[in-house]
Design an enzyme around this catalytic site. Structure first.
Site, PDB file in Angstrom:
ATOM      1  N   GLU A 173     145.596 -27.005  -7.213  1.00 37.39           N
ATOM      2  CA  GLU A 173     144.205 -27.347  -6.909  1.00 37.39           C
ATOM      3  C   GLU A 173     143.808 -26.894  -5.510  1.00 37.39           C
ATOM      4  OE1 GLU A 173     142.018 -28.306  -8.935  1.00 37.39           O
ATOM      5  OE2 GLU A 173     143.099 -29.190 -10.622  1.00 37.39           O
TER       6      GLU A 173
ATOM      7  N   ARG B  47     140.781 -24.164  -5.020  1.00 42.03           N
ATOM      8  CA  ARG B  47     139.559 -24.678  -4.392  1.00 42.03           C
ATOM      9  C   ARG B  47     139.462 -24.286  -2.922  1.00 42.03           C
ATOM     10  NH1 ARG B  47     137.780 -30.140  -7.518  1.00 42.03           N
ATOM     11  NH2 ARG B  47     139.285 -30.065  -9.211  1.00 42.03           N
TER      12      ARG B  47
ATOM     13  N   ASP C 122     145.092 -22.290 -20.022  1.00 43.80           N
ATOM     14  CA  ASP C 122     143.871 -21.476 -19.951  1.00 43.80           C
ATOM     15  C   ASP C 122     143.887 -20.324 -18.943  1.00 43.80           C
ATOM     16  OD1 ASP C 122     143.802 -23.351 -17.872  1.00 43.80           O
ATOM     17  OD2 ASP C 122     141.962 -24.315 -18.529  1.00 43.80           O
TER      18      ASP C 122
ATOM     19  N   GLU D 175     132.708 -23.969 -17.856  1.00 48.32           N
ATOM     20  CA  GLU D 175     133.245 -22.837 -18.614  1.00 48.32           C
ATOM     21  C   GLU D 175     132.283 -22.258 -19.642  1.00 48.32           C
ATOM     22  OE1 GLU D 175     136.636 -24.662 -16.561  1.00 48.32           O
ATOM     23  OE2 GLU D 175     134.996 -25.512 -17.740  1.00 48.32           O
TER      24      GLU D 175
END
Length: 460
Positions: free
Chosen positions: A124, A128, A251, A367
């Site tokens: 993360e 980010r 993903d 998405e």
């Protein structure tokens, strides 16, 4: 950037401006969307973004995020890493919000420090913070942002010190001590765009080497039929969950195989992509009542184990389109939109055979809008702007609060949660804006967007 000529020609398709207003709801296949309506929609998206940013500015300035129901600040680890300002800065720059961007950049450059005794989630923080700092540096040339990115990347490197080079889940920013053995393909394989860009911009190859090894080691663990599972043990490299799909925990592994080839010209990534997408196209798709979906299968046998699809899976049409499979992308985007329309907003997970929600939350994910943008840019079809406009109206109707936008506890009841993650400003609003903004706002033939929607350019 090394792209096939055919792909480049697709990426450079101009946005269509058609005089008529959109047709009635439900007739997207023949819809048109005028330039004037698109420009008006882009301004409305910008205004709603500013509503969220001003809420953060008033109630949570200097903290990671705003709680949009109680107007309270929140920090991921008890101390702020300026998650929202770093994640949102390039969105403000792309929107031309110069004053807000300058204020956020100064906050970051003068107040952000990574010399903290904090165990942070490696994945993360990479997507980010590291990605946000790198993209904002490329957009502004502010060397202070690159220095912060270099410091952060250096502090994160011990995460890769496992026997297989697969990153541990957590790493301490001050001590470098890493832990957390149960990881997944997404967290191990969604790092090379950010670390690779840091290597190219600083001249230090170690970042690229570590992140690429993690990606390759993940790929090497694919099954005999070419699929990866959902979870593995970092230390042993053994799978602990062999369910395979394009949703959570897998993903963006696929996404980075394609995008690392396009950004860096890395032929290893291209070869891994070609084998992986062939297996994915063989085993994931499923036709149900004339609609196309992608579901869950066993990684070893390919046997279908669940008809599950959801908000995270909805990135797949965009990736298919970007990599040249526009026909399948169109059909799958239609299914994603059907899922959205059933409750006026998409659920986190949906059983497409039963037509039932299996996880009712909506964390304000981007998405499905991302896929609409790619499809619009690659085809010029105005139906995707009409689709995006409907989703934007629903998004505002059901999630807006007095100070921002709140996640939904349930798309069925529309009950809100006191949560507005940084990706809402980094991704969700960015993709809404790009869908309606002039095509020159961001040219996908010249940039690659990370999984957190941070644009990176091949400036080296």
């Amino acid at each position: 950037m090394r792209l096939h000529a055919a792909l480049l020609s697709l990426l450079l398709v101009p946005t269509l401006g058609i005089a008529a207003e959109p047709a009635t709801k439900g007739a997207e296949s023949s819809v048109s969307f005028s330039d004037k309506r698109a420009a008006r929609s882009a301004e409305e998206v910008k205004a709603q973004f500013l509503h969220a940013w001003r809420g953060y500015r008033e109630y949570a300035w200097g903290h990671d995020a705003l709680k949009p129901l109680t107007n309270a600040p929140s920090d991921w680890y008890g101390e702020s890493l300026l998650m929202t300002p770093v994640d949102a800065l390039d969105t403000m720059i792309l929107m031309g919000l110069d004053r807000e961007a300058a204020e956020a950049r100064e906050l970051i450059a003068t107040k952000l420090s990574f010399d903290r005794d904090l165990d942070v989630k490696h994945f993360e923080v990479v997507i980010r913070l590291l990605g946000g700092l790198l993209s904002s540096y490329q957009l502004t040339g502010d060397q202070r942002l690159l220095a912060l990115a270099n410091d952060l990347g250096t502090r994160l490197l011990p995460a890769f010190d496992s026997p297989k080079g697969l990153p541990y889940v957590y790493v301490n920013l001050r001590t470098g001590k890493a832990h957390g053995n149960e990881s997944n393909p997404a967290e191990a394989g969604t790092l090379l765009l950010e670390y690779g860009t840091l290597s190219k911009l600083t001249g230090n190859p170690v970042f690229y080497e570590k992140a690429k090894r993690a990606l390759v080691e993940t790929y090497k663990r694919r099954s005999k039929i070419g699929l990866v599972g959902e979870r593995f043990d970092v230390t042993t490299g053994e799978w602990t969950n062999k369910r395979s799909h394009v949703g959570a925990r897998i993903d963006s592994y696929y996404e980075y195989l394609w995008k690392c080839w396009t950004l860096f010209g890395d032929e290893d990534c291209h070869a891994m992509w070609k084998e992986s997408i062939a297996a994915a196209n063989r085993y994931y798709p499923e036709e149900v009542d004339g609609a196309l979906w992608v579901g869950h299968v066993d990684m070893d046998s390919g046997e279908r184990v669940a008809s599950r699809y959801g908000a995270l899976d909805a990135f797949w049409p965009g990736l298919l389109a970007l990599s040249g499979d526009v026909a399948q992308a169109r059909r799958l985007q239609d299914s994603s939109f059907k899922m959205w329309r059933k409750w006026g907003i998409e659920p986190e997970a949906y059983d497409y055979r039963k037509g039932e929600v299996t996880s009712a939350g909506y964390p304000l994910r981007p998405e499905i809008i991302e896929s609409a943008w790619y499809l619009h840019r690659l085809t010029g079809d105005a139906k995707y702007r009409a689709m995006g406009r409907e989703m934007f109206d629903d998004f505002v109707r059901y999630t807006r609060t007095d100070s921002g936008f709140a996640a939904l506890d349930s798309v069925i009841t529309k009950d809100k949660d006191d949560d507005m993650e940084s990706f809402v400003l980094a991704e969700t609003f960015k993709y809404f804006y790009l869908l309606f903004a002039p095509p020159e706002t961001l040219d996908p033939s010249k940039v690659v967007l990370t999984t957190e929607a941070h644009p990176l350019r091949r400036t080296w």
